[in-house]
Scaffold this motif. Sequence first.
Motif, PDB file in Angstrom:
ATOM      1  N   LEU A  24      42.901  40.419  35.050  1.00 46.70           N
ATOM      2  CA  LEU A  24      41.461  40.523  34.824  1.00 46.70           C
ATOM      3  C   LEU A  24      40.990  39.452  33.840  1.00 46.70           C
ATOM      4  N   PHE A  25      41.748  39.253  32.776  1.00 50.62           N
ATOM      5  CA  PHE A  25      41.339  38.259  31.770  1.00 50.62           C
ATOM      6  C   PHE A  25      41.488  36.846  32.315  1.00 50.62           C
ATOM      7  N   PHE A  30      34.612  50.134  36.072  1.00 51.27           N
ATOM      8  CA  PHE A  30      34.727  51.054  34.935  1.00 51.27           C
ATOM      9  C   PHE A  30      35.307  52.393  35.379  1.00 51.27           C
ATOM     10  N   LEU A  31      34.780  52.947  36.471  1.00 58.20           N
ATOM     11  CA  LEU A  31      35.254  54.242  36.957  1.00 58.20           C
ATOM     12  C   LEU A  31      36.720  54.166  37.404  1.00 58.20           C
ATOM     13  N   THR A  32      37.078  53.048  38.060  1.00 60.18           N
ATOM     14  CA  THR A  32      38.452  52.892  38.549  1.00 60.18           C
ATOM     15  C   THR A  32      39.444  52.773  37.407  1.00 60.18           C
ATOM     16  N   ARG A  33      39.139  51.919  36.403  1.00 61.12           N
ATOM     17  CA  ARG A  33      40.065  51.697  35.292  1.00 61.12           C
ATOM     18  C   ARG A  33      40.224  52.951  34.421  1.00 61.12           C
ATOM     19  N   PHE A  58      38.005  44.117  29.020  1.00 59.09           N
ATOM     20  CA  PHE A  58      37.649  44.593  27.684  1.00 59.09           C
ATOM     21  C   PHE A  58      37.346  46.093  27.653  1.00 59.09           C
ATOM     22  N   SER A  59      37.028  46.676  28.809  1.00 61.84           N
ATOM     23  CA  SER A  59      36.774  48.117  28.836  1.00 61.84           C
ATOM     24  C   SER A  59      38.056  48.936  28.747  1.00 61.84           C
TER      25      SER A  59
END
Length: 266
Positions: free
Chosen positions: A47-48, A84-87, A205-206
């Motif tokens: 992701l980063f 967000f929901l998946t992570r 970052f989330s």
Amino acid sequence: MEILGYAASVFIGILLGLIGGGGSILTVPVLVYLLGVDAFLATEYSLFIVGISSLAGSFSYFKKGLVNFKTAVIFGIPSVVSIFLTRHYLLPLIPDEVFRINSLTVTVTKDIVLLLVFAGLMVVSSYKMIRKSVEPVTGTVRSEKNNTILAAGQGCMVGMLTGLVGAGGGFMIIPALVGLLKTPMKVAVGTSLVIIAVNSLIGFFSSIDHVKIQWNVLGPVSAMAVVGIVIGSQLSDKINGAKLKPAFGWFILVMGIYIIIRELFL
């Protein structure tokens, strides 16, 4: 192996710069098989790497006026919510040991499942790259409103894949931008990089608090990918990225099949 990993990172960046996606599909295999990072952590690192390199590449397209921010918002907001929901809710549901077959002494772990899902994604993306691109028909069957809703739905799917396996999803974003929102190809590439950058960095970052980041690994790989995407963005004026897609698609297909065989049988 580390040198190969850094070289592959430059290659990933170049592909992102040239075709607005596809290169990120190699990030997790490079991290796992060349740099020895476990699969779950590799999705976080990816992701980063994908996010920071796509952000760097998007500046070049922005300066040329090849980014449509309205389109990025239409596609990006559903993606971010889905990431967000998946992570935070889907990934934690996958146990470290998914199942075990005692008679065969076979244990399927979370890492293996993630790699198999990723390999399946590679096979799907390779098909989309190999098949001949079809120009969008000028006489639209669906209304613009319906196309916008479909694009937002596609954004949700991309967000789920990005959150689950750390891929940018450019192979899904660009066809949606071109086919549904009638975005010119060059603008679609630039806009795709913006969407990928925002999605990936927010996803990273989330969930950064839940993993231990080895910046001595992540930093150099990210820097090499940024170098690659700067090169790719410059080459995009001279090389038709669309012509590279079929060849790269075959490469991705072979890689996906290799991962499936390696994780299931070796």
